[in-house]
Design a protein around this motif. Structure first.
Motif, PDB file in Angstrom:
ATOM      1  N   LEU A  20       0.720  -0.945   0.253  1.00  0.00           N
ATOM      2  CA  LEU A  20      -0.234   0.294   0.133  1.00  0.00           C
ATOM      3  C   LEU A  20       0.653   1.046  -0.134  1.00  0.00           C
ATOM      4  O   LEU A  20       0.673   2.593  -1.112  1.00  0.00           O
ATOM      5  CB  LEU A  20      -0.629  -0.125   0.935  1.00  0.00           C
ATOM      6  N   VAL A  45       0.886   4.881  -3.130  1.00  0.00           N
ATOM      7  CA  VAL A  45       0.461   5.894  -2.365  1.00  0.00           C
ATOM      8  C   VAL A  45       2.126   6.627  -2.549  1.00  0.00           C
ATOM      9  O   VAL A  45       2.904   6.329  -1.705  1.00  0.00           O
ATOM     10  CB  VAL A  45       0.457   6.057  -2.163  1.00  0.00           C
ATOM     11  N   ALA A  49      -8.003  11.422   1.037  1.00  0.00           N
ATOM     12  CA  ALA A  49      -7.302  10.162   0.294  1.00  0.00           C
ATOM     13  C   ALA A  49      -8.740   9.978  -0.695  1.00  0.00           C
ATOM     14  O   ALA A  49      -9.908  10.384  -0.420  1.00  0.00           O
ATOM     15  CB  ALA A  49      -7.001   9.202   0.946  1.00  0.00           C
ATOM     16  N   ASP A 101      -8.380   4.727  -1.954  1.00  0.00           N
ATOM     17  CA  ASP A 101      -7.216   3.981  -2.320  1.00  0.00           C
ATOM     18  C   ASP A 101      -7.991   4.084  -0.444  1.00  0.00           C
ATOM     19  O   ASP A 101      -7.796   2.676   0.080  1.00  0.00           O
ATOM     20  CB  ASP A 101      -6.029   5.456  -1.681  1.00  0.00           C
ATOM     21  N   GLN A 133      -9.110   0.042  -0.323  1.00  0.00           N
ATOM     22  CA  GLN A 133      -8.315  -0.725  -0.643  1.00  0.00           C
ATOM     23  C   GLN A 133      -7.906  -0.835   1.022  1.00  0.00           C
ATOM     24  O   GLN A 133      -7.269  -2.198   0.822  1.00  0.00           O
ATOM     25  CB  GLN A 133      -7.266  -0.237  -1.487  1.00  0.00           C
TER      26      GLN A 133
END
Length: 78
Positions: free
Chosen positions: A10, A14, A28, A32, A35
């Motif tokens: 993860l 990003v 965000a 995202d 997830q």
């Protein structure tokens, strides 16, 4: 080991940016957050978190990850 791998995955998705104050952080993208929620639910399952504590566990987990990668915390995860 699975948890650590998921977190690194993860973080790779990003770019990390440090900010001093949550109010100046960007929100965000919903994808995202979704997830992160999925990964945190998997972690909760591995940690055998009880149903009564699941919502708070996932919220705390998501917010920890969001903060770490430079996004605002959320108040709820749908």
């Amino acid at each position: 080991m699975k948890k650590l791998s998921a977190v690194f995955t993860l973080l790779a998705l990003v770019s990390a940016t440090s900010f001093a104050d949550d109010s100046s952080l960007p929100s965000a993208p919903a994808a995202d957050v979704a997830q992160l929620k999925e990964v945190c639910q998997q972690m909760a399952s591995e940690d055998q978190v009880e149903n009564a504590e699941l919502t708070q566990y996932v919220l705390d987990c998501v917010n920890d990850q969001l903060t770490e990668i430079g996004y605002k915390s959320v108040t709820e995860v749908n």
